[in-house]
Design an enzyme around this catalytic site. Structure first.
Site, mmCIF file in Angstrom:
data_model
loop_
_atom_site.group_PDB
_atom_site.id
_atom_site.type_symbol
_atom_site.label_atom_id
_atom_site.label_comp_id
_atom_site.label_asym_id
_atom_site.label_seq_id
_atom_site.Cartn_x
_atom_site.Cartn_y
_atom_site.Cartn_z
ATOM 1 N N HIS A 114 0.857 -1.184 0.000
ATOM 2 C CA HIS A 114 0.000 0.000 0.000
ATOM 3 C C HIS A 114 0.895 1.237 0.000
ATOM 4 O O HIS A 114 2.028 1.205 0.508
ATOM 5 C CB HIS A 114 -0.884 0.024 1.242
ATOM 6 C CG HIS A 114 -1.951 -1.015 1.238
ATOM 7 N ND1 HIS A 114 -3.073 -0.914 2.032
ATOM 8 C CD2 HIS A 114 -2.086 -2.182 0.556
ATOM 9 C CE1 HIS A 114 -3.846 -1.961 1.845
ATOM 10 N NE2 HIS A 114 -3.268 -2.751 0.954
ATOM 11 N N GLU A 142 0.894 3.877 1.786
ATOM 12 C CA GLU A 142 1.350 4.295 3.117
ATOM 13 C C GLU A 142 2.528 3.453 3.594
ATOM 14 O O GLU A 142 3.515 4.001 4.111
ATOM 15 C CB GLU A 142 0.214 4.158 4.144
ATOM 16 C CG GLU A 142 -1.013 4.978 3.840
ATOM 17 C CD GLU A 142 -2.096 4.213 3.107
ATOM 18 O OE1 GLU A 142 -3.277 4.440 3.415
ATOM 19 O OE2 GLU A 142 -1.772 3.401 2.211
ATOM 20 N N CYS A 192 -6.268 1.879 5.814
ATOM 21 C CA CYS A 192 -6.881 0.623 6.260
ATOM 22 C C CYS A 192 -6.273 0.229 7.613
ATOM 23 O O CYS A 192 -5.375 0.898 8.131
ATOM 24 C CB CYS A 192 -6.632 -0.474 5.222
ATOM 25 S SG CYS A 192 -4.901 -1.016 5.124
ATOM 26 N N CYS A 194 -2.432 -0.376 7.484
ATOM 27 C CA CYS A 194 -1.675 0.875 7.400
ATOM 28 C C CYS A 194 -1.779 1.677 8.693
ATOM 29 O O CYS A 194 -0.798 2.289 9.127
ATOM 30 C CB CYS A 194 -2.138 1.682 6.199
ATOM 31 S SG CYS A 194 -1.726 0.891 4.630
#
Length: 146
Positions: free
Chosen positions: A49, A51, A79, A82
């Site tokens: 992801h 992040e 999410c 993260c």
């Protein structure tokens, strides 16, 4: 460019390569430490992801797993995975664009930073350029559905 402008540029690059358009930027004292976008498909890595990649790069750059005094700017509400990484990295402030009612874990879902098991909660500022971020995501998914 501002950190959020850089995050949007990264998100648009992700979309152009077929990835969900999410971009993230880590800053400290006004300095850009990292810029990343989703690379789940490209890296064949479910943890890639924006992040996570931005946190990894920033940690490597400063030589510490603790990103003390650092801020994270991201185009979509993080999410649970993260949010956990943000907490462990000790991010000072989180700025995000679009809310994510299904997958978000900051102001939706598990509200990770409000849990008693959360080690560190950053200051959170949501809704930064929210309409633009939402439109980018909606457009991407509409195009994929064709």
């Amino acid at each position: 460019m501002t950190p959020m402008e850089l995050a949007f540029a990264a998100a648009k690059e992700a979309a152009a390569s077929g990835e969900v358009p999410v971009g993230a930027v880590v800053t400290r004292n006004g300095e850009i430490l990292s810029v990343a976008s989703n690379r789940i498909l490209i890296n064949r890595d479910p943890t890639a992801h924006a992040e996570i990649l931005a946190l990894r790069e920033a940690a490597h750059k400063i030589g510490s797993e603790r990103l003390i005094g650092c801020d994270l700017h991201v185009t979509l509400e993080p999410c649970a995975m993260c949010a956990g990484a943000i907490s462990l990295a000790r991010i000072r402030r989180l700025y995000y664009g679009a809310a994510d009612e299904k997958g978000g874990a900051v102001d939706h879902g598990p509200r990770f930073f409000s849990q008693p098991t959360c080690h560190h909660a950053p200051e959170v500022y949501g809704g930064i350029r929210e309409t633009e971020a939402s439109d980018l995501l909606r457009g991407f998914f509409a195009e994929r559905r064709g």
